[in-house]
Design a protein around this motif. Structure first.
Motif, short mmCIF file in Angstrom:
data_model
loop_
_atom_site.label_atom_id
_atom_site.label_comp_id
_atom_site.label_asym_id
_atom_site.label_seq_id
_atom_site.Cartn_x
_atom_site.Cartn_y
_atom_site.Cartn_z
N LYS A 155 0.30 -1.20 0.36
CA LYS A 155 -0.60 -0.12 0.18
C LYS A 155 0.51 1.13 0.05
O LYS A 155 1.63 1.20 0.74
CB LYS A 155 -1.10 -0.05 1.11
N VAL A 156 0.41 1.85 -1.16
CA VAL A 156 1.33 3.59 -0.71
C VAL A 156 0.62 4.40 -0.95
O VAL A 156 -0.40 4.61 -0.64
CB VAL A 156 2.23 2.91 -2.48
N ILE A 157 0.70 5.52 -0.79
CA ILE A 157 0.22 6.92 -0.04
C ILE A 157 1.01 8.06 -1.31
O ILE A 157 1.89 7.98 -1.65
CB ILE A 157 0.69 7.84 1.45
N GLY A 158 -0.53 8.75 -2.00
CA GLY A 158 0.08 9.49 -2.79
C GLY A 158 1.04 11.10 -2.12
O GLY A 158 0.35 11.53 -1.33
N GLY A 159 2.17 11.06 -2.83
CA GLY A 159 2.89 12.77 -2.38
C GLY A 159 3.90 12.01 -1.89
O GLY A 159 4.48 12.69 -0.85
N VAL A 160 4.08 10.95 -1.11
CA VAL A 160 4.68 10.67 0.24
C VAL A 160 5.24 9.18 -0.07
O VAL A 160 6.46 10.10 0.62
CB VAL A 160 3.28 9.82 1.23
N SER A 161 4.73 8.57 -0.12
CA SER A 161 5.56 7.00 -0.33
C SER A 161 6.87 7.03 -1.99
O SER A 161 6.39 7.74 -2.86
CB SER A 161 4.41 5.66 -0.98
N ILE A 162 7.88 6.52 -1.41
CA ILE A 162 8.85 6.85 -2.36
C ILE A 162 8.72 5.68 -3.66
O ILE A 162 8.71 4.58 -3.18
CB ILE A 162 9.90 6.99 -1.84
N ILE A 163 8.10 5.49 -5.11
CA ILE A 163 8.11 4.39 -5.67
C ILE A 163 9.71 3.77 -6.14
O ILE A 163 10.27 3.39 -6.27
CB ILE A 163 7.06 4.68 -7.19
N ALA A 164 10.74 4.75 -6.82
CA ALA A 164 11.96 4.71 -6.85
C ALA A 164 13.20 5.53 -6.84
O ALA A 164 12.75 7.09 -6.52
CB ALA A 164 11.25 4.38 -8.45
N GLU A 165 14.25 5.39 -7.21
CA GLU A 165 15.27 6.12 -7.02
C GLU A 165 16.20 5.95 -7.71
O GLU A 165 16.52 4.70 -9.05
CB GLU A 165 16.39 5.87 -5.78
N MET A 166 16.82 7.01 -8.50
CA MET A 166 17.86 7.35 -9.29
C MET A 166 19.07 5.78 -9.02
O MET A 166 19.03 5.76 -7.40
CB MET A 166 18.51 8.49 -9.19
N ASN A 167 19.48 5.53 -9.79
CA ASN A 167 20.18 4.17 -10.23
C ASN A 167 21.72 5.17 -9.78
O ASN A 167 21.92 5.56 -10.35
CB ASN A 167 20.54 3.05 -11.45
N GLU A 168 22.68 4.61 -8.31
CA GLU A 168 23.53 6.05 -8.31
C GLU A 168 24.37 4.87 -9.01
O GLU A 168 25.78 6.20 -9.22
CB GLU A 168 24.05 5.37 -6.33
N GLY A 169 24.77 4.29 -9.57
CA GLY A 169 26.00 3.89 -11.07
C GLY A 169 25.58 4.79 -12.17
O GLY A 169 26.73 4.93 -12.28
#
Length: 219
Positions: free
Chosen positions: A205-219
């Motif tokens: 379950k996720v919350i709009g505008g709050v939950s992080i869906i994805a992140e940039m790959n540091e590499g």
């Protein structure tokens, strides 16, 4: 606090409920039936109010992250070929909203709106495999200088008969800001770069505008 898209419906519902109370009180002599009707009217009003609620959300702005565009449950995480805009493989993450979820759509990233298009269509159930291509929908692409281009697509469901899209070409938008509204159950698809680090799991379950869906790959 209630969303502006629901103001008219809420007023009409109040009028119907008040009229129903008056009619039940004056024309129904069976006590248990009168109480039952009043309870049903009260429940109907509460359902409408909760559907159009618009709670304030404090988004942590981060150009390296993608936030959930809506409240709901993650139902798809897979690599697909995105046909409309990218015309190449992307990572699709979909969030399904039930009628009891908050239905405000929020920008998953901040940046410039470089694509915004409405498509009329069918009203298949939101989890149907062809819903993203055949249902009524809007496609919005926001370009973020750090993360890149992120596409989010509002998709109408069997009950959702109206999609509202606020995104206009060349708008400068803020992550977590309101992108639109979908009435009565639906889903939103995200299309992200293949090397994205996914931060959610299926059925989460996720919350709009709050939950992080994805992140940039540091590499």
């Amino acid at each position: 606090m209630f969303h502006k898209e629901g103001h008219k419906i809420i007023i009409i519902t109040f009028i119907i409920v008040i009229a129903g109370f008056i009619l039940a009180d004056n024309f129904i002599n069976i006590s248990w039936l009168k109480i039952l009707i009043m309870i049903a009217l009260g429940v109907f009003l509460l359902l409408i109010l909760q559907f159009f609620r618009n709670p304030k959300r404090l988004s942590s702005l981060n150009d390296r992250q993608v936030l959930s565009p809506v409240d709901g449950k993650v139902v798809v995480i897979e690599e697909v070929y995105e046909k409309e805009y990218f015309k190449e493989k992307r990572l699709q993450i979909s969030v399904f909203m039930s009628p009891i979820n908050v239905h405000v759509t929020r920008y998953p990233v901040g940046g410039n709106v470089i694509f915004s298009k409405y498509h009329p269509g069918k009203y298949l159930v939101a989890w149907h495999p062809k819903a993203s291509e055949e249902n009524e929908r809007t496609t919005v692409v926001v370009e973020n200088e750090i993360y890149g281009k992120v596409l989010h697509r509002q998709i109408a469901g069997a009950l959702a008969k109206r999609i509202v899209n606020y995104a206009k070409l060349n708008d400068k938008v803020v992550q977590g800001g309101e992108s639109g509204f979908i009435k009565f159950g639906s889903r939103v698809d995200l299309f992200l770069p293949l090397d994205t680090q996914v931060k959610v799991k299926l059925n989460q379950k996720v919350i709009g505008g709050v939950s992080i869906i994805a992140e940039m790959n540091e590499g």
